[in-house]
Scaffold this active site. Structure first.
Site, PDB file in Angstrom:
ATOM      1  CG  ASN A 195     171.365  68.307 -13.125  1.00  0.00           C
ATOM      2  OD1 ASN A 195     172.035  67.487 -13.680  1.00  0.00           O
ATOM      3  ND2 ASN A 195     170.353  67.957 -12.027  1.00  0.00           N
ATOM      4  CB  THR A 212     165.733  71.205  -4.868  1.00  0.00           C
ATOM      5  OG1 THR A 212     167.030  71.126  -5.284  1.00  0.00           O
ATOM      6  CG2 THR A 212     165.174  72.450  -4.285  1.00  0.00           C
ATOM      7  CG  HIS A 220     174.829  69.807  -7.970  1.00  0.00           C
ATOM      8  ND1 HIS A 220     174.825  69.298  -9.060  1.00  0.00           N
ATOM      9  CD2 HIS A 220     173.424  70.161  -7.788  1.00  0.00           C
ATOM     10  CE1 HIS A 220     173.478  69.273  -9.848  1.00  0.00           C
ATOM     11  NE2 HIS A 220     172.807  69.742  -8.868  1.00  0.00           N
ATOM     12  CG  ASN A 256     167.394  72.689 -26.347  1.00  0.00           C
ATOM     13  OD1 ASN A 256     168.276  73.832 -26.220  1.00  0.00           O
ATOM     14  ND2 ASN A 256     166.746  72.552 -27.306  1.00  0.00           N
ATOM     15  CE1 TYR A 271     170.661  74.811 -11.007  1.00  0.00           C
ATOM     16  CE2 TYR A 271     171.021  72.602 -10.423  1.00  0.00           C
ATOM     17  CZ  TYR A 271     170.173  73.701 -10.588  1.00  0.00           C
ATOM     18  OH  TYR A 271     168.907  73.231 -10.603  1.00  0.00           O
TER      19      TYR A 271
END
Length: 367
Positions: A179, A27, A176, A235, A181
């Protein structure tokens, strides 16, 4: 050509890559326009890095509901498709290959992106993280639990985005599912407490992923589909690892062997998980024997470690992120064992050319 493993050719599906140095999706928040369209600076940015064996272009939202960061491009509208066409044309003119990462952030979004409405997620559980909004970083909120109809629509949005990516000239897409999402949120018991067909068992929690793959297969060849996973994320982005996390990823990765995907893109842990119960510290070591297709590995690799992993058979290719930001000619620098330029993290997400297209290539840097 140097004999180092990173610089050897690799075939993914019917595509032959010139080397095994992959540019990771990053990104960069440069689509600073109302329609979230990539434009001339994106064209130049990706053109500069086209010597990568494969570019995985930045995460691009599959719908207006999928957005969660400012100035990120989309792949759901005609004008966005036209913008991406210029990018893929530039990369192909330089002899490169480029996939597009399909992105839905789920609960990592904020009502500011949705006219005050709540972001969508598997369950109404706040990740207690931050969303990068037009007004700066804001605390996340408790999202709306998706209805079955909204899940079905989201699967169609992935399918439509993949179709648009093919129209835009991409060589393939990466789903994706990593991570923290949306798809990752479905996998985890700490973010998915549904009691229907998309919750409960690991098979149910992974169900949406395979429905997304099956939907995308209807509009493009299976061997043009890649997938990204981050099994030991903990975390970070609101995700918490528990005793069912790794068994769930074991199930997913074993089942992926039933498909003829372009590749599986795995991340090593982003942080130290040595003291985290049930975590896996060495992702490639665990999943290389399990996954039968092309495996790309990612997270803080340098040239030496990348070559070592390929040489030892732990991965087929290595994805580099920040090194590609400041070294557009990273492949050439690896080939010459040349020094690497430092990146400026203050310009990772700022609009404009500074810290984006102004990093010099080796010859200019020497001059």
């Amino acid at each position: 050509m140097s004999k180092q493993p990173l610089l050897q050719k690799l075939k993914i599906g019917e595509i032959e890559l010139n080397n095994r140095v992959v540019m990771a999706p990053m990104t960069r928040s440069r689509a600073a326009n109302p329609d979230k369209v990539p434009f001339d600076i994106h064209v130049e940015y990706y053109r500069q890095r086209a010597s990568a064996g494969l570019i995985i272009a930045e995460g691009s939202q599959i719908s207006t509901k999928a957005v969660g960061y400012i100035n990120t491009p989309g792949i759901y509208s005609k004008v966005q498709v036209e913008g991406w066409k210029a990018v893929t044309k530039a990369v192909h003119e330089e002899g490169g290959k480029i996939f597009l990462q399909l992105w839905h952030v789920g609960r990592m979004s904020h009502p500011d992106f949705h006219n005050g409405e709540l972001p969508h997620a598997p369950s109404a559980i706040n990740p207690y993280s931050k969303s990068f909004t037009p007004s700066g970083f804001k605390e996340t909120v408790t999202p709306k639990e998706m209805s079955l109809d909204e899940i079905k629509q989201t699967i169609l949005d992935y399918k439509n985005a993949a179709k648009n990516a093919m129209e835009a000239g991409f060589d393939g897409v990466e789903i994706h599912s990593s991570n923290g999402y949306l798809l990752h949120q479905f996998f985890s018991r700490t973010s998915n407490i549904r009691m229907d067909e998309y919750g409960g068992s690991k098979e149910n929690r992974a169900k949406i992923l395979f429905e997304v793959i099956d939907a995308i297969k209807e509009v493009m060849p299976e061997e043009k589909i890649g997938l990204r996973l981050n099994p030991s994320l903990h975390n970070i982005f609101g995700m918490t690892l528990d005793e069912e996390t790794i068994p769930t990823f074991d199930y997913i990765i074993e089942k992926l062997n039933d498909y003829n995907l372009a590749y599986l893109h795995l991340s090593e842990p982003f942080n130290d998980v040595s003291d985290v119960p049930h975590a896996v510290e060495k992702i490639a070591h665990r999943y290389r024997p399990m996954y039968k297709g092309v495996l790309i590995i990612n997270a803080n690799f340098d040239q030496e470690k990348g070559n070592q992993y390929i040489l030892e058979g732990l991965a087929d290719a290595v994805a580099y992120g920040k090194l590609f930001i400041s070294n557009p000619d990273l492949v050439e620098r690896f080939e010459q064992d040349a020094p690497l330029a430092e990146w400026d993290d203050a310009t990772f997400y700022t609009p404009g050319e500074k810290g984006y297209t102004d990093y010099p290539k080796l010859k200019k840097a020497k001059a």
